[in-house]
Design a protein around this motif. Structure first.
Motif, short mmCIF file in Angstrom:
data_model
loop_
_atom_site.label_atom_id
_atom_site.label_comp_id
_atom_site.label_asym_id
_atom_site.label_seq_id
_atom_site.Cartn_x
_atom_site.Cartn_y
_atom_site.Cartn_z
N THR A 228 0.83 -1.21 0.00
CA THR A 228 0.00 0.00 0.00
C THR A 228 0.86 1.25 0.00
O THR A 228 0.56 2.23 -0.70
CB THR A 228 -0.94 0.01 1.22
OG1 THR A 228 -1.66 -1.22 1.27
CG2 THR A 228 -1.93 1.16 1.13
N ALA A 231 2.09 1.75 -3.41
CA ALA A 231 1.05 2.30 -4.28
C ALA A 231 0.87 3.79 -4.03
O ALA A 231 0.72 4.57 -4.99
CB ALA A 231 -0.26 1.56 -4.05
N GLY A 247 8.11 2.54 -4.27
CA GLY A 247 6.99 2.99 -5.09
C GLY A 247 7.36 4.12 -6.02
O GLY A 247 7.08 4.08 -7.22
#
Length: 292
Positions: A228, A231, A247
């Motif tokens: 997460t 992301a 990320g």
């Protein structure tokens, strides 16, 4: 009859001899391999930048941009900005792991405490707490995390807050269900009859017994939090550049993937291995502590 009993005993001994090594091998593979991988990832990300002679993750020379792996002074090459990919990979892994560890610690302490207290006290307190947590769980967590991160702005601290806010309800429910099973056991009733205060019962009797379930859930949660966070950073809502994160490394690399494809490959592989290691470790701990 004695011959049959002797044959049965010999057969059981032979079966035990053939299955015991296989069982040990299975336990070794399921537990120690992912545990070793997790320790290696933590060591290389936190200690690697200190002991390895690598460049800084930012402030690279543009004239050295796009260098291939095994170039002089750059083991994994450089990105489109001339930054050392290995350095950014290790520092980015450190940032992602710091977010994952902090978020899970917050979830364990706050969520575990809320769930255990709610189940132990019971009554209207338990009902109010659980209904409030049910409201949070009912909403799509990823959508709300994106909304919270967008409203707070991109930073490591805000990313930790946004992810921790939605990890607390899940941990609280697990702690509550485990505490409800313990509440009616004889040793809990004996502690209450002895006049032990509620906080002492929580610390000495409930916490050690629900700890294994929460730790295995936290290991599984590490993979979810890291993905997460990746992301959010990919979308520009997590750790902002130039600070490295797996990320935002993937996001930066996909813009120049034709020129420097390894800038995307390395953080993607690191993210995949890390998540798989934590997931497998969490599953093995859960199976081990549940007696399977």
């Amino acid at each position: 009859m004695a011959v049959i009993d002797a044959s049965s005993a010999q057969l059981e001994t032979a079966l035990a001899a053939t299955t015991r090594p296989r069982g040990r091998w299975r336990v070794w593979v399921r537990t120690w391999v992912p545990a070793g991988m997790v320790v290696f990832i933590l060591a290389i990300c936190f200690l690697g930048p200190v002991v390895l002679p690598i460049a800084k993750p930012t402030g690279g020379d543009v004239l050295e941009s796009g260098l291939s792996p095994f170039s002089s002074g750059h083991l994994l090459g450089t990105d489109s900005n001339g930054n050392d990919i290995l350095s950014r990979l290790l520092y980015g892994g450190r940032a992602s792991l710091e977010v994952g560890i902090t978020v899970n610690l917050i979830g364990l302490v706050i969520g575990g405490g809320i769930g255990a207290i709610s189940a132990y006290v019971g009554g209207i307190v338990d009902t109010l707490i659980m209904r409030g947590l049910d409201v949070l769980i009912a909403f799509p967590s990823l959508v709300l995390t994106l909304a919270v991160a967008q409203s707070l702005g991109p930073s490591k601290r805000n990313t930790i807050f946004a992810l921790a806010f939605f990890s607390i309800p899940a941990v609280a429910r697990i702690a509550r269900s485990s505490t409800l099973r313990l509440r009616e056991m004889p040793f809990m009733q004996a502690a209450q009859l002895c006049g032990s205060p509620w906080w002492r019962i929580l610390l000495r009797h409930i916490t050690p017994n629900i700890g294994p379930q929460l730790i295995s859930f936290a290991a599984l949660g590490m993979g979810i939090v890291i993905v997460t966070e990746g992301a959010l950073s990919f979308l520009g809502l997590g750790i902002p550049p130039p600070a490295p994160s797996w990320g935002n490394m993937i996001f930066d690399g996909q813009q120049s993937m034709s020129a420097t494809p390894m800038e995307v490959v390395w953080p993607s592989v690191a993210l995949l291995i890390t998540v798989l290691s934590f997931n497998q470790l969490g599953e093995s701990l859960r199976a081990r502590w549940s007696g399977r």
